[in-house]
Design an enzyme around this catalytic site. Structure first.
Site, PDB file in Angstrom:
ATOM      1  N   PRO A  23       8.454  -3.096  -7.380  1.00 21.37           N
ATOM      2  CA  PRO A  23       9.156  -4.109  -8.141  1.00 21.37           C
ATOM      3  C   PRO A  23       8.134  -4.931  -8.947  1.00 21.37           C
ATOM      4  O   PRO A  23       7.169  -5.338  -8.457  1.00 21.37           O
ATOM      5  CB  PRO A  23       9.994  -5.216  -6.903  1.00 21.37           C
ATOM      6  CG  PRO A  23       8.908  -4.992  -5.825  1.00 21.37           C
ATOM      7  CD  PRO A  23       8.421  -3.733  -5.933  1.00 21.37           C
ATOM      8  N   MET A  24       8.606  -5.043 -10.269  1.00 15.17           N
ATOM      9  CA  MET A  24       7.751  -5.941 -11.154  1.00 15.17           C
ATOM     10  C   MET A  24       8.620  -6.665 -11.922  1.00 15.17           C
ATOM     11  O   MET A  24       9.404  -6.196 -12.859  1.00 15.17           O
ATOM     12  CB  MET A  24       6.732  -5.057 -11.752  1.00 15.17           C
ATOM     13  CG  MET A  24       5.592  -4.567 -11.092  1.00 15.17           C
ATOM     14  SD  MET A  24       4.531  -3.595 -12.095  1.00 15.17           S
ATOM     15  CE  MET A  24       5.321  -2.046 -12.222  1.00 15.17           C
ATOM     16  N   GLN A  77      15.579  -6.123  -5.018  1.00 11.14           N
ATOM     17  CA  GLN A  77      14.844  -7.019  -4.210  1.00 11.14           C
ATOM     18  C   GLN A  77      15.249  -8.704  -4.344  1.00 11.14           C
ATOM     19  O   GLN A  77      15.358  -8.915  -5.714  1.00 11.14           O
ATOM     20  CB  GLN A  77      13.491  -6.933  -4.528  1.00 11.14           C
ATOM     21  CG  GLN A  77      12.610  -7.773  -3.549  1.00 11.14           C
ATOM     22  CD  GLN A  77      10.875  -7.985  -4.350  1.00 11.14           C
ATOM     23  OE1 GLN A  77      10.807  -8.472  -5.308  1.00 11.14           O
ATOM     24  NE2 GLN A  77      10.086  -7.466  -3.400  1.00 11.14           N
ATOM     25  N   CYS A 108       5.564 -12.873  -3.071  1.00 13.79           N
ATOM     26  CA  CYS A 108       5.381 -13.501  -4.430  1.00 13.79           C
ATOM     27  C   CYS A 108       4.561 -14.783  -4.228  1.00 13.79           C
ATOM     28  O   CYS A 108       4.672 -15.621  -3.669  1.00 13.79           O
ATOM     29  CB  CYS A 108       6.581 -13.929  -5.180  1.00 13.79           C
ATOM     30  SG  CYS A 108       6.620 -14.491  -6.624  1.00 13.79           S
ATOM     31  N   LYS A 147       9.124  -6.425   1.553  1.00 11.37           N
ATOM     32  CA  LYS A 147       7.921  -6.209   0.983  1.00 11.37           C
ATOM     33  C   LYS A 147       7.075  -7.318   1.232  1.00 11.37           C
ATOM     34  O   LYS A 147       7.300  -8.505   0.822  1.00 11.37           O
ATOM     35  CB  LYS A 147       8.037  -6.028  -0.446  1.00 11.37           C
ATOM     36  CG  LYS A 147       6.463  -5.830  -1.215  1.00 11.37           C
ATOM     37  CD  LYS A 147       6.831  -5.147  -2.731  1.00 11.37           C
ATOM     38  CE  LYS A 147       5.470  -5.093  -3.222  1.00 11.37           C
ATOM     39  NZ  LYS A 147       5.184  -6.380  -4.086  1.00 11.37           N
ATOM     40  N   ASN A 208       0.509  -0.418  -0.476  1.00  9.40           N
ATOM     41  CA  ASN A 208       0.716  -0.649  -2.062  1.00  9.40           C
ATOM     42  C   ASN A 208      -0.821  -1.554  -2.283  1.00  9.40           C
ATOM     43  O   ASN A 208      -1.039  -2.184  -1.390  1.00  9.40           O
ATOM     44  CB  ASN A 208       1.876  -1.895  -2.213  1.00  9.40           C
ATOM     45  CG  ASN A 208       1.838  -2.518  -3.564  1.00  9.40           C
ATOM     46  OD1 ASN A 208       1.917  -3.434  -3.842  1.00  9.40           O
ATOM     47  ND2 ASN A 208       1.841  -1.590  -4.543  1.00  9.40           N
ATOM     48  N   GLY A 209      -1.155  -1.359  -3.368  1.00 10.44           N
ATOM     49  CA  GLY A 209      -2.350  -1.904  -3.897  1.00 10.44           C
ATOM     50  C   GLY A 209      -3.322  -1.197  -4.530  1.00 10.44           C
ATOM     51  O   GLY A 209      -3.892  -0.281  -3.922  1.00 10.44           O
ATOM     52  N   GLY A 232       2.513   0.039  -8.875  1.00 12.85           N
ATOM     53  CA  GLY A 232       2.978  -1.176  -9.738  1.00 12.85           C
ATOM     54  C   GLY A 232       2.434  -1.090 -11.009  1.00 12.85           C
ATOM     55  O   GLY A 232       2.933  -0.287 -11.874  1.00 12.85           O
ATOM     56  N   ARG A 233       1.081  -1.497 -11.222  1.00 13.69           N
ATOM     57  CA  ARG A 233       0.325  -1.456 -12.572  1.00 13.69           C
ATOM     58  C   ARG A 233       0.008  -0.138 -13.148  1.00 13.69           C
ATOM     59  O   ARG A 233       0.315   0.024 -14.431  1.00 13.69           O
ATOM     60  CB  ARG A 233      -0.764  -2.476 -12.431  1.00 13.69           C
ATOM     61  CG  ARG A 233      -0.269  -4.054 -12.342  1.00 13.69           C
ATOM     62  CD  ARG A 233      -1.438  -4.755 -11.912  1.00 13.69           C
ATOM     63  NE  ARG A 233      -1.762  -4.602 -10.456  1.00 13.69           N
ATOM     64  CZ  ARG A 233      -3.014  -5.029  -9.829  1.00 13.69           C
ATOM     65  NH1 ARG A 233      -3.810  -5.871 -10.649  1.00 13.69           N
ATOM     66  NH2 ARG A 233      -3.221  -4.670  -8.957  1.00 13.69           N
TER      67      ARG A 233
HETATM   68  C1  LIG Z   1       3.944  -7.721 -13.882  1.00 11.93           C
HETATM   69  C2  LIG Z   1       4.091  -7.687 -12.201  1.00 11.93           C
HETATM   70  C3  LIG Z   1       5.380  -8.392 -11.809  1.00 11.93           C
HETATM   71  C4  LIG Z   1       5.566  -8.320 -10.686  1.00 11.93           C
HETATM   72  N1  LIG Z   1       6.757  -8.817 -10.118  1.00 11.93           N
HETATM   73  C5  LIG Z   1       7.080  -8.598  -8.614  1.00 11.93           C
HETATM   74  C6  LIG Z   1       8.188  -8.847  -7.989  1.00 11.93           C
HETATM   75  O1  LIG Z   1       9.230  -9.238  -8.823  1.00 11.93           O
HETATM   76  N2  LIG Z   1       8.269  -8.546  -6.737  1.00 11.93           N
HETATM   77  C7  LIG Z   1       7.293  -8.355  -5.806  1.00 11.93           C
HETATM   78  O2  LIG Z   1       7.509  -7.995  -4.789  1.00 11.93           O
HETATM   79  N3  LIG Z   1       6.040  -7.948  -6.475  1.00 11.93           N
HETATM   80  C8  LIG Z   1       5.911  -8.001  -7.878  1.00 11.93           C
HETATM   81  N4  LIG Z   1       4.791  -7.663  -8.028  1.00 11.93           N
HETATM   82  C9  LIG Z   1       3.467  -6.978  -7.491  1.00 11.93           C
HETATM   83  C10 LIG Z   1       3.833  -5.657  -7.586  1.00 11.93           C
HETATM   84  O3  LIG Z   1       4.918  -5.018  -6.579  1.00 11.93           O
HETATM   85  C11 LIG Z   1       2.488  -4.964  -6.440  1.00 11.93           C
HETATM   86  O4  LIG Z   1       2.759  -5.366  -5.231  1.00 11.93           O
HETATM   87  C12 LIG Z   1       1.230  -5.383  -7.116  1.00 11.93           C
HETATM   88  O5  LIG Z   1       1.177  -5.270  -8.462  1.00 11.93           O
HETATM   89  C13 LIG Z   1       0.215  -4.422  -6.528  1.00 11.93           C
HETATM   90  O6  LIG Z   1       0.441  -3.320  -6.706  1.00 11.93           O
HETATM   91  P1  LIG Z   1      -0.450  -2.268  -8.141  1.00 11.93           P
HETATM   92  O7  LIG Z   1      -1.902  -2.426  -7.514  1.00 11.93           O
HETATM   93  O8  LIG Z   1      -0.020  -0.962  -7.699  1.00 11.93           O
HETATM   94  O9  LIG Z   1      -0.029  -2.856  -9.353  1.00 11.93           O
HETATM   95  C14 LIG Z   1       4.519  -7.723  -9.408  1.00 11.93           C
HETATM   96  C15 LIG Z   1       3.148  -7.162 -10.139  1.00 11.93           C
HETATM   97  C16 LIG Z   1       3.110  -7.277 -11.582  1.00 11.93           C
HETATM   98  C17 LIG Z   1       1.917  -7.022 -12.320  1.00 11.93           C
END
Ligand SMILES: Cc1cc2nc3c(=O)[nH]c(=O)nc-3n(C[C@H](O)[C@H](O)[C@H](O)COP(=O)(O)O)c2cc1C
Length: 325
Positions: A23-24, A77, A108, A147, A208-209, A232-233
Site C-alpha cells: 500500500p502506498m 487498508q 504508518c 501490516k 517487506n522492505g 513498494g518503492r
Molecule cells: C509514497 C509511499 C506511501 C506509502 N503509504 C503507505 C500506506 O498508505 N500504508 C502502508 O502501510 N505503508 C505505506 N508505505 C510504506 C510501504 O508500504 C512499504 O512498507 C515501504 O515503502 C517499504 O517497502 P519498500 O522498501 O518495498 O518500498 C508507503 C511508502 C511510500 C514510499
C-alpha cells in the site's frame, strides 16, 4: 532454489503469485494497481483509507474505494486506532466495496496518524493489538490482515506483536523491516524478519522492505523464510519486477530488465489510466510526482523530470517523452 507453489492463500482467498504490491498513499489507486496486477502482482493493496473518513462519508475517501474488475484479489487498508471505529469501517468495506481482504495499518510513522493512536502507535502495545484485532475479525466474513513495522524505536516487541495479531485471528501478516523511528532510513532489518518468520506458524508471513530485484526476493523467501514478498518503492520504478520475480520462482530463469523505451511506455500508460480515473488536470499534477520514479537511473533524467514538473496536459507529457524515448 527452493521449489514453491506459485500460489498461496489468505483465508479462503487464493493469491496466485508470491508477490504483493505494498500500500502506498498517493500511489496505489486503481490506475497503478491494475498495472501492477497486469505485471503479475499476486495481491494489490489500496493506499491507506481513514476509518474516520469512511464513517463520516467523506467524498474524497469514498472516491478512493473504486476497484476495477481486473484487480482481484485486492485488499483495502484501513488506518485507525479504536475498536468501534475500525469495526464499523471494516464492516462498511465488506458490505459496500469489492475488496477481497481488509488490512489494518500498524506501521504508518507520520505524526498526524500516530497522534490519533493509529499506524505505528499500535506497536507499543501487543495487548491492544490482540483485543482490537479480535473484535474486528469478529465482524468480518472476509479475511483480515495486518501490516506492521518491526517496532516503535527498537524491535524488542516484534515477535510479541506478530503473535498477538496471529492469535487474534488475522489471516496473514506483513512486516516492513524498519522501526517507526527509522522512518525510511537505514536498511531493512532482516534478522528481525527472520525471527518473526520463525515464530509465526499458522498464517502466511509477508516480508517487506528494500526488495528491488529478483535476488532480493530470493533472499527474503529462501533465507528469511517469508511466504511472499511485498514491494513498494521498487514497483514505482519498475512494475515489471513482479513478472521477473514470479518467472524466476516458477522457472528458475532470470528475465532481462526492460529497455528504457518500454519503461516510458508503461509510464505513459500509467498517466492515461490516471486520467481515466481522476481527469486530466488532477492526473497530470499527480503524475509529476510519479514520473521521476520511472526515470530514475536513466541518462538525462533530471532534465526530463524538470520538464514533466511543468507539464499540465497529456499531450505535453507525450511530447517530452518522445524527445527521450
Ligand atoms: C509514497 C509511499 C506511501 C506509502 N503509504 C503507505 C500506506 O498508505 N500504508 C502502508 O502501510 N505503508 C505505506 N508505505 C510504506 C510501504 O508500504 C512499504 O512498507 C515501504 O515503502 C517499504 O517497502 P519498500 O522498501 O518495498 O518500498 C508507503 C511508502 C511510500 C514510499
Amino acid at each position: 532454489m527452493t521449489k514453491l507453489n506459485s500460489s498461496f492463500k489468505i483465508g479462503d482467498v487464493v493469491i496466485p503469485h508470491r508477490t504483493v504490491l505494498a500500500p502506498m498513499a498517493g500511489v496505489t489507486n486503481s490506475a497503478f494497481r491494475t498495472i501492477a496486477k497486469e505485471f503479475g502482482a499476486g495481491l494489490v493493496v489500496m493506499e491507506m483509507i481513514s476509518e474516520k473518513g469512511l464513517l463520516y462519508n467523506n467524498e474524497k475517501t469514498l472516491h478512493m474505494l473504486h476497484i476495477d474488475d481486473n484487480e482481484h484479489p485486492v485488499s483495502i487498508q484501513l488506518f485507525g486506532g479504536d475498536a468501534e471505529g475500525l469495526k464499523r469501517a471494516a464492516d462498511f468495506i465488506q458490505t459496500n466495496t469489492k475488496a477481497d481482504i481488509v488490512d489494518i495499518n500498524m506501521g504508518c510513522p507520520v505524526n498526524k496518524v500516530v497522534k490519533n493512536e493509529a499506524g505505528a502507535k499500535w506497536l507499543r502495545d501487543p495487548d491492544k493489538i490482540y483485543h482490537i484485532v479480535s473484535e474486528v475479525t469478529s465482524v468480518l466474513d472476509i479475511p483480515l490482515t495486518v501490516k506492521m513495522r518491526t517496532g516503535w524505536s527498537d524491535s524488542s516487541l516484534a515477535v510479541e506483536n506478530a503473535l498477538a495479531a496471529e492469535s487474534a485471528g488475522v489471516s496473514a501478516l506483513a512486516m516492513h523491516g524498519r522501526t517507526r523511528e527509522q522512518m525510511y532510513t537505514g536498511s531493512c532489518d532482516h534478522e528481525t524478519l527472520a525471527r518473526v518468520s520463525k515464530a509465526i506458524s499458522k498464517i502466511p508471513f509477508i516480508g517487506n522492505g528494500d526488495v528491488r530485484s529478483v535476488q532480493d526476493a530470493k533472499f527474503m523467501i529462501e533465507e528469511i523464510g517469508v511466504d511472499a514478498v511485498m514491494i513498494g518503492r521498487a514497483a514505482m520504478n519498475n512494475p515489471y519486477l513482479f513478472t521477473q520475480i514470479n518467472h524466476f520462482f516458477e522457472t528458475g530463469e532470470a528475465l532481462p530488465d526492460l529497455p528504457f523505451a518500454q519503461k516510458l511506455a508503461i509510464a505513459k500508460d500509467h498517466l492515461k489510466r490516471l486520467i481515466a480515473l481522476k481527469g486530466e488536470v488532477i492526473a497530470v499534477r499527480e503524475f509529476r510526482g510519479l514520473a521521476p520514479h520511472y526515470l530514475r537511473g536513466t541518462a538525462g533524467a533530471a532534465k526530463v523530470r524538470s520538464a514533466v514538473s511543468r507539464a499540465s496536459t497529456l499531450a505535453e507529457v507525450e511530447s517530452i517523452f518522445a524527445q527521450v524515448g
